[in-house]
Every structure is written in structure tokens, then in C-alpha cells.
Write a protein that holds these residues in place. Structure first.
Motif, PDB file in Angstrom:
ATOM      1  N   VAL A   1     137.411   6.157 101.216  1.00  0.00           N
ATOM      2  CA  VAL A   1     136.044   5.988 101.628  1.00  0.00           C
ATOM      3  C   VAL A   1     134.709   6.833 100.226  1.00  0.00           C
ATOM      4  N   PRO A   2     134.439   5.600  99.903  1.00  0.00           N
ATOM      5  CA  PRO A   2     133.486   6.803  99.557  1.00  0.00           C
ATOM      6  C   PRO A   2     132.133   7.811  99.969  1.00  0.00           C
ATOM      7  N   GLU A   3     132.232   8.379  99.229  1.00  0.00           N
ATOM      8  CA  GLU A   3     130.967  10.036  99.931  1.00  0.00           C
ATOM      9  C   GLU A   3     129.810   9.367  99.350  1.00  0.00           C
ATOM     10  N   LEU A   4     129.028   9.166 100.655  1.00  0.00           N
ATOM     11  CA  LEU A   4     127.879   8.830 100.132  1.00  0.00           C
ATOM     12  C   LEU A   4     126.634  10.301 100.021  1.00  0.00           C
ATOM     13  N   PRO A   5     125.429  10.094  99.479  1.00  0.00           N
ATOM     14  CA  PRO A   5     124.676  11.500  98.961  1.00  0.00           C
ATOM     15  C   PRO A   5     124.345  11.644 100.165  1.00  0.00           C
ATOM     16  N   VAL A   6     123.804  12.542 100.272  1.00  0.00           N
ATOM     17  CA  VAL A   6     123.432  13.584 101.439  1.00  0.00           C
ATOM     18  C   VAL A   6     122.243  14.774 100.695  1.00  0.00           C
ATOM     19  N   THR A   7     121.228  14.562 101.369  1.00  0.00           N
ATOM     20  CA  THR A   7     120.024  15.455 101.298  1.00  0.00           C
ATOM     21  C   THR A   7     119.802  16.533 101.993  1.00  0.00           C
ATOM     22  N   LEU A   8     120.099  17.399 101.150  1.00  0.00           N
ATOM     23  CA  LEU A   8     119.884  19.291 101.786  1.00  0.00           C
ATOM     24  C   LEU A   8     119.172  20.011 101.415  1.00  0.00           C
ATOM     25  N   ASP A   9     117.951  21.101 102.098  1.00  0.00           N
ATOM     26  CA  ASP A   9     117.322  21.721 101.372  1.00  0.00           C
ATOM     27  C   ASP A   9     118.318  23.040 100.988  1.00  0.00           C
ATOM     28  N   MET A  10     117.981  23.481  99.618  1.00  0.00           N
ATOM     29  CA  MET A  10     118.062  24.500  98.993  1.00  0.00           C
ATOM     30  C   MET A  10     117.543  25.860  98.746  1.00  0.00           C
ATOM     31  N   PRO A  11     117.720  26.974 100.035  1.00  0.00           N
ATOM     32  CA  PRO A  11     116.560  27.907  99.345  1.00  0.00           C
ATOM     33  C   PRO A  11     116.341  28.104  97.811  1.00  0.00           C
TER      34      PRO A  11
ATOM     35  N   THR B   1     111.846  25.256  98.454  1.00  0.00           N
ATOM     36  CA  THR B   1     113.655  24.989  98.449  1.00  0.00           C
ATOM     37  C   THR B   1     113.369  24.125  97.711  1.00  0.00           C
ATOM     38  N   LEU B   2     114.671  23.787  97.199  1.00  0.00           N
ATOM     39  CA  LEU B   2     114.920  22.546  96.324  1.00  0.00           C
ATOM     40  C   LEU B   2     115.530  21.454  97.162  1.00  0.00           C
ATOM     41  N   ARG B   3     115.193  20.254  97.621  1.00  0.00           N
ATOM     42  CA  ARG B   3     115.544  19.081  97.754  1.00  0.00           C
ATOM     43  C   ARG B   3     116.266  18.894  97.461  1.00  0.00           C
ATOM     44  N   VAL B   4     118.007  18.988  97.420  1.00  0.00           N
ATOM     45  CA  VAL B   4     119.321  18.401  96.312  1.00  0.00           C
ATOM     46  C   VAL B   4     119.375  17.337  97.108  1.00  0.00           C
ATOM     47  N   SER B   5     119.725  15.808  96.469  1.00  0.00           N
ATOM     48  CA  SER B   5     120.880  14.863  96.976  1.00  0.00           C
ATOM     49  C   SER B   5     121.714  15.145  97.003  1.00  0.00           C
TER      50      SER B   5
ATOM     51  N   LEU C   1     126.797  35.922  95.215  1.00  0.00           N
ATOM     52  CA  LEU C   1     125.104  36.288  96.075  1.00  0.00           C
ATOM     53  C   LEU C   1     126.294  36.985  97.380  1.00  0.00           C
ATOM     54  N   ASP C   2     127.013  36.726  98.086  1.00  0.00           N
ATOM     55  CA  ASP C   2     127.755  36.707  99.154  1.00  0.00           C
ATOM     56  C   ASP C   2     128.252  37.977  99.118  1.00  0.00           C
ATOM     57  N   GLY C   3     128.767  39.234  98.018  1.00  0.00           N
ATOM     58  CA  GLY C   3     129.337  40.165  98.205  1.00  0.00           C
ATOM     59  C   GLY C   3     128.701  41.383  98.426  1.00  0.00           C
ATOM     60  N   THR C   4     129.208  42.312  98.349  1.00  0.00           N
ATOM     61  CA  THR C   4     129.002  43.861  99.545  1.00  0.00           C
ATOM     62  C   THR C   4     127.349  44.358  98.592  1.00  0.00           C
TER      63      THR C   4
ATOM     64  N   ALA D   1     118.835  39.808 101.604  1.00  0.00           N
ATOM     65  CA  ALA D   1     117.865  38.235 101.084  1.00  0.00           C
ATOM     66  C   ALA D   1     119.167  37.881 100.137  1.00  0.00           C
ATOM     67  N   ARG D   2     119.037  38.079  99.383  1.00  0.00           N
ATOM     68  CA  ARG D   2     119.803  37.086  98.479  1.00  0.00           C
ATOM     69  C   ARG D   2     121.555  36.639  99.387  1.00  0.00           C
ATOM     70  N   ARG D   3     122.181  37.706 100.204  1.00  0.00           N
ATOM     71  CA  ARG D   3     123.233  37.577 100.657  1.00  0.00           C
ATOM     72  C   ARG D   3     122.453  36.369 102.427  1.00  0.00           C
ATOM     73  N   LYS D   4     121.600  36.364 102.552  1.00  0.00           N
ATOM     74  CA  LYS D   4     120.906  35.812 103.861  1.00  0.00           C
ATOM     75  C   LYS D   4     120.498  34.050 103.317  1.00  0.00           C
ATOM     76  N   VAL D   5     120.329  34.036 102.145  1.00  0.00           N
ATOM     77  CA  VAL D   5     120.025  32.588 101.140  1.00  0.00           C
ATOM     78  C   VAL D   5     121.107  32.308 101.287  1.00  0.00           C
ATOM     79  N   ARG D   6     121.905  32.457 100.740  1.00  0.00           N
ATOM     80  CA  ARG D   6     123.440  31.888 100.044  1.00  0.00           C
ATOM     81  C   ARG D   6     124.037  31.434 101.730  1.00  0.00           C
ATOM     82  N   ARG D   7     124.393  32.374 102.974  1.00  0.00           N
ATOM     83  CA  ARG D   7     124.508  31.559 104.084  1.00  0.00           C
ATOM     84  C   ARG D   7     123.807  30.864 104.616  1.00  0.00           C
TER      85      ARG D   7
END
Length: 140
Positions: free
Chosen positions: A52-62, A95-99, A115-118, A123-129
Motif C-alpha cells: 500500500v503506498p504511503e501518503l504524505p503527512v504534514t508535520l511541524d518540525m521545530p 516551525t517548518l511545516r514539512v509534507s 541532538l539528543d546526546g548527553t 533546548a535542542r534535546r527538547k525540540v528533537r524530542r
């Protein structure tokens, strides 16, 4: 096939449009569409083993994640998704709205794993999370 349905199907395959066939036979366009439903390109059944082909999804990227990814080495599909994203101002940042299809979102999330490393700034860990939570909410 026999009768008027066969005539309609044969005419449709020869290139006659649905509206013209409806006028010729004195019926509605819906009746013609029903008669030729198995011949319409958007109604053809997919092979059972075909994925089944995947359809594009729009997500907000920090914005911080987007800025980091712009400097990273990306696959062409990932680069296109980022380049076609729409920036939305949010307070002091954006925020970058990515489709893109979910697979591309997952690849982008994997690329910003650093960005999630120790050693990363909290703040970067938070936005990546945050982006990870949005991608994780997509159905696999």
C-alpha cells in the motif's frame, strides 16, 4: 458482456466520454460510471501482494531541528521535503511545516539523533524530542 452495458463499455474503451454516453443512452452519468466502473483507472483493484503506498503527512518540525538538518548530508527525498517545507513564525523562532511520507519523516528524525546526546544543549534535546513525538504518533 452482452446488451447495452457491453455497448457502453465498448464505446468507453473506444474513447467516448461518460457525458456523451449518458446523453446517447438517455441515462444519468452515474449510471454510465456504474456500468464502466471496472474500466476506470482510479477504480482498478491493486494486486493483493502489492504494498500500500504511503501518503504524505504534514508535520511541524521545530526550527532548530530544521536548521540542523539543513547542514547535514541528506538523501534527495529528505532534501526535497525540507526545501519544500513552509516556515511558520512562532514567537522568537519558527516551525517548518514539512509534507512527506512517514518513512522520510523517520529518516529525518534518525539524522538528528545527535541532538539528543548527553553533550547536547537541553533546548535542542527538547525540540528533537518534540519532533520525535510527532513522528512517533504516525502509524507504522
Amino acid at each position: 458482456m452482452r446488451g447495452p452495458v457491453a455497448v457502453v463499455k465498448r464505446s468507453f474503451l473506444e474513447g467516448r466520454c461518460i457525458a456523451a454516453l449518458a446523453r446517447d443512452h438517455g441515462v444519468s452519468r452515474g449510471a454510465i460510471r456504474t456500468a464502466v466502473a471496472d474500466l476506470l483507472p482510479d477504480r482498478t483493484a491493486a494486486a493483493p501482494e502489492a504494498p500500500v503506498p504511503e501518503l504524505p503527512v504534514t508535520l511541524d518540525m521545530p526550527g532548530e531541528v530544521a536548521d540542523f538538518l539543513r547542514t547535514a548530508e541528506l538523501e534527495p527525498a529528505e532534501r526535497v521535503a525540507l526545501d519544500e517545507g513552509q516556515a511558520v513564525r512562532r514567537g522568537t523562532g519558527y516551525t517548518l511545516r514539512v509534507s512527506a511520507v512517514p518513512a522520510v519523516h523517520r529518516q529525518l528524525l534518525d539524522r538528528c539523533q545527535i541532538l539528543d546526546g548527553t553533550a547536547a544543549v537541553p533546548a535542542r534535546r527538547k525540540v528533537r524530542r518534540e519532533y520525535g513525538n510527532r513522528v512517533g504518533a504516525l502509524t507504522p
